[in-house]
Write a protein that holds these residues in place. Structure first.
Motif, PDB file in Angstrom:
ATOM      1  N   ARG A 185       0.835  -1.197   0.000  1.00 39.86           N
ATOM      2  CA  ARG A 185       0.000   0.000   0.000  1.00 39.86           C
ATOM      3  C   ARG A 185       0.875   1.254   0.000  1.00 39.86           C
ATOM      4  NH1 ARG A 185      -5.255  -0.172   1.239  1.00 39.86           N
ATOM      5  NH2 ARG A 185      -5.077   1.930   2.139  1.00 39.86           N
ATOM      6  N   VAL A 186       0.486   2.202  -0.843  1.00 42.27           N
ATOM      7  CA  VAL A 186       1.263   3.430  -0.974  1.00 42.27           C
ATOM      8  C   VAL A 186       1.255   4.226   0.317  1.00 42.27           C
ATOM      9  CG1 VAL A 186       1.422   5.644  -2.188  1.00 42.27           C
ATOM     10  CG2 VAL A 186       0.865   3.558  -3.461  1.00 42.27           C
ATOM     11  N   ASP A 187       0.094   4.363   0.970  1.00 39.31           N
ATOM     12  CA  ASP A 187       0.028   5.183   2.175  1.00 39.31           C
ATOM     13  C   ASP A 187       0.895   4.619   3.296  1.00 39.31           C
ATOM     14  OD1 ASP A 187      -1.621   2.982   2.501  1.00 39.31           O
ATOM     15  OD2 ASP A 187      -3.343   4.111   3.261  1.00 39.31           O
ATOM     16  N   ALA A 188       0.861   3.291   3.460  1.00 36.55           N
ATOM     17  CA  ALA A 188       1.682   2.671   4.507  1.00 36.55           C
ATOM     18  C   ALA A 188       3.168   2.813   4.184  1.00 36.55           C
ATOM     19  CB  ALA A 188       1.311   1.198   4.654  1.00 36.55           C
ATOM     20  N   PHE A 189       3.529   2.686   2.934  1.00 35.64           N
ATOM     21  CA  PHE A 189       4.929   2.819   2.530  1.00 35.64           C
ATOM     22  C   PHE A 189       5.403   4.251   2.745  1.00 35.64           C
ATOM     23  CE2 PHE A 189       8.270   3.201  -0.842  1.00 35.64           C
ATOM     24  CZ  PHE A 189       9.162   2.286  -0.317  1.00 35.64           C
ATOM     25  N   ALA A 190       4.562   5.216   2.432  1.00 35.76           N
ATOM     26  CA  ALA A 190       4.930   6.618   2.651  1.00 35.76           C
ATOM     27  C   ALA A 190       5.154   6.888   4.133  1.00 35.76           C
ATOM     28  CB  ALA A 190       3.839   7.534   2.095  1.00 35.76           C
ATOM     29  N   ARG A 191       4.254   6.391   4.975  1.00 35.16           N
ATOM     30  CA  ARG A 191       4.413   6.603   6.422  1.00 35.16           C
ATOM     31  C   ARG A 191       5.695   5.956   6.934  1.00 35.16           C
ATOM     32  NH1 ARG A 191      -1.138   5.437   6.510  1.00 35.16           N
ATOM     33  NH2 ARG A 191      -0.709   3.290   7.231  1.00 35.16           N
ATOM     34  N   ARG A 192       6.031   4.786   6.400  1.00 31.02           N
ATOM     35  CA  ARG A 192       7.254   4.097   6.823  1.00 31.02           C
ATOM     36  C   ARG A 192       8.480   4.983   6.647  1.00 31.02           C
ATOM     37  NH1 ARG A 192       9.164  -1.497   3.933  1.00 31.02           N
ATOM     38  NH2 ARG A 192       7.132  -2.209   4.715  1.00 31.02           N
ATOM     39  N   HIS A 193       8.446   5.843   5.622  1.00 31.68           N
ATOM     40  CA  HIS A 193       9.613   6.662   5.313  1.00 31.68           C
ATOM     41  C   HIS A 193       9.403   8.135   5.662  1.00 31.68           C
ATOM     42  CE1 HIS A 193      11.964   3.504   3.377  1.00 31.68           C
ATOM     43  NE2 HIS A 193      10.804   3.021   2.957  1.00 31.68           N
ATOM     44  N   GLY A 194       8.369   8.417   6.453  1.00 33.74           N
ATOM     45  CA  GLY A 194       8.165   9.781   6.915  1.00 33.74           C
ATOM     46  C   GLY A 194       7.772  10.746   5.819  1.00 33.74           C
ATOM     47  N   LEU A 195       7.094  10.248   4.795  1.00 34.58           N
ATOM     48  CA  LEU A 195       6.662  11.070   3.669  1.00 34.58           C
ATOM     49  C   LEU A 195       5.142  11.111   3.613  1.00 34.58           C
ATOM     50  CD1 LEU A 195       9.024   9.553   0.948  1.00 34.58           C
ATOM     51  CD2 LEU A 195       9.297  11.795   2.013  1.00 34.58           C
ATOM     52  N   THR A 196       4.614  12.196   3.081  1.00 37.26           N
ATOM     53  CA  THR A 196       3.189  12.195   2.788  1.00 37.26           C
ATOM     54  C   THR A 196       2.964  11.412   1.495  1.00 37.26           C
ATOM     55  OG1 THR A 196       3.247  14.199   1.429  1.00 37.26           O
ATOM     56  CG2 THR A 196       2.953  14.480   3.822  1.00 37.26           C
ATOM     57  N   THR A 197       1.769  10.882   1.336  1.00 33.94           N
ATOM     58  CA  THR A 197       1.453  10.156   0.109  1.00 33.94           C
ATOM     59  C   THR A 197       1.609  11.066  -1.105  1.00 33.94           C
ATOM     60  OG1 THR A 197      -0.080   8.703   1.285  1.00 33.94           O
ATOM     61  CG2 THR A 197      -0.345   8.854  -1.099  1.00 33.94           C
ATOM     62  N   ARG A 198       1.191  12.304  -0.973  1.00 31.10           N
ATOM     63  CA  ARG A 198       1.300  13.251  -2.080  1.00 31.10           C
ATOM     64  C   ARG A 198       2.760  13.483  -2.471  1.00 31.10           C
ATOM     65  NH1 ARG A 198      -2.407  17.287  -3.861  1.00 31.10           N
ATOM     66  NH2 ARG A 198      -1.388  18.926  -5.069  1.00 31.10           N
ATOM     67  N   ARG A 199       3.627  13.646  -1.469  1.00 22.83           N
ATOM     68  CA  ARG A 199       5.054  13.858  -1.744  1.00 22.83           C
ATOM     69  C   ARG A 199       5.654  12.636  -2.438  1.00 22.83           C
ATOM     70  NH1 ARG A 199       9.504  16.635  -3.134  1.00 22.83           N
ATOM     71  NH2 ARG A 199      11.379  15.986  -2.000  1.00 22.83           N
ATOM     72  N   LEU A 200       5.313  11.437  -1.968  1.00 24.21           N
ATOM     73  CA  LEU A 200       5.828  10.216  -2.584  1.00 24.21           C
ATOM     74  C   LEU A 200       5.372  10.119  -4.032  1.00 24.21           C
ATOM     75  CD1 LEU A 200       7.393   7.541  -1.988  1.00 24.21           C
ATOM     76  CD2 LEU A 200       5.162   6.505  -1.502  1.00 24.21           C
ATOM     77  N   GLN A 201       4.133  10.445  -4.293  1.00 30.34           N
ATOM     78  CA  GLN A 201       3.624  10.379  -5.653  1.00 30.34           C
ATOM     79  C   GLN A 201       4.341  11.367  -6.563  1.00 30.34           C
ATOM     80  OE1 GLN A 201      -0.512  11.050  -4.698  1.00 30.34           O
ATOM     81  NE2 GLN A 201      -1.016   8.875  -4.780  1.00 30.34           N
TER      82      GLN A 201
END
Length: 271
Positions: A185-201
């Motif tokens: 999941r994108v949201d869980a992966f973003a949280r793992r790395h201290g990023l917002t989902t929007r920033r990761l995208q």
């Protein structure tokens, strides 16, 4: 840093047939290029009848040099392919390809890699917007593997990629998605790395050319294809659950949509 290129056939449909009919091999680039370049891939063929080959693309940019028979060498930049790639090889020919790490082409390109996604751009068509396309004068398909590697090393080194910590971060993130099948999941992966989902995208679209959800789904689908080709038919329901699909039917639909055949039919075709 790896000392050998990866040896899997992930993404190649009917890899056994391909390897029986052509010479396919991978080589690592010069050490200075390895932060950005996954490997070089060479294909040589001398066929008595045409061979159609299909590949489920990786989330990576390729620069490809090809010569058919005694014809001129041509070069192109192939952005991340969104659909199944199909090519028909005939008579004789050679290809020398550069597969960049996902995100690794950005330092060579200098802009958003998303504008390349789903496109294959011949060097002459890129000359005005990407002056580096004028640097190559041929020779990537000539000689021994060592000579071909030397030409590619010289060309890429001459393009003078600039180290970029943001690109390095994206390359690491994609590598984690590829190697860790628990990333679903994108949201869980973003949280793992201290990023917002929007920033990761935004990072993935700019550096890789596709979003993180597409990268996750593509790597998981390639795992399913590899498992289908690797031996006895897997337990599709269990595999679907392991790879993050909602159910077996979801895996079958996506497998069929991308490859044009169902998992069971593909497995049977390999027998």
């Amino acid at each position: 840093m790896r000392q050998q290129p990866r040896g899997d056939s992930r993404g190649i449909l009917h890899p056994g047939r391909l390897l029986r009919q052509v010479r396919f091999r991978r080589h690592l680039p010069a050490p200075a290029l390895r932060p950005w370049v996954e490997h070089y891939w060479f294909v040589d063929w001398d066929l008595t009848e045409p061979l159609e080959q299909q590949v489920v693309p990786h989330p990576a940019v390729n620069v490809v040099f090809q010569r058919d028979g005694d014809g001129p060498e041509r070069a192109e930049v192939a952005g991340v392919g969104l659909k199944l790639f199909s090519i028909t090889l005939s008579d004789t020919g050679r290809v020398s390809g550069v597969q960049f790490r996902p995100g690794g082409f950005h330092p060579f390109w200098g802009g958003s890699v998303a504008e390349l996604t789903g496109r294959r751009w011949p060097f002459p068509d890129l000359a005005d917007r990407w002056p580096r396309a004028r640097d190559h004068t041929g020779g990537a398909c000539d000689g021994t593997d060592t000579e071909r590697r030397r030409v590619l090393d010289g060309l890429l080194t001459g393009w003078a990629p600039e180290p970029d910590p943001v690109t390095d971060e994206v390359i690491r993130l994609v590598g984690e998605i590829r190697s860790d099948r628990t990333v679903l999941r994108v949201d869980a992966f973003a949280r793992r790395h201290g990023l917002t989902t929007r920033r990761l995208q935004r990072l993935f679209l700019d550096r890789v050319g596709v979003g993180p959800k597409w990268v996750i789904r593509r790597y998981r689908l390639q795992e399913a294809i590899e498992q289908a080709a690797g031996g006895p038919p897997p337990d599709w329901a269990r595999l679907a659950a392991d790879l993050g699909y909602s159910d077996q039917a979801h895996l079958i639909r996506e497998f069929t949509a991308v490859t044009g055949t169902s998992p069971a039919a593909y497995a049977r075709s390999l027998g």
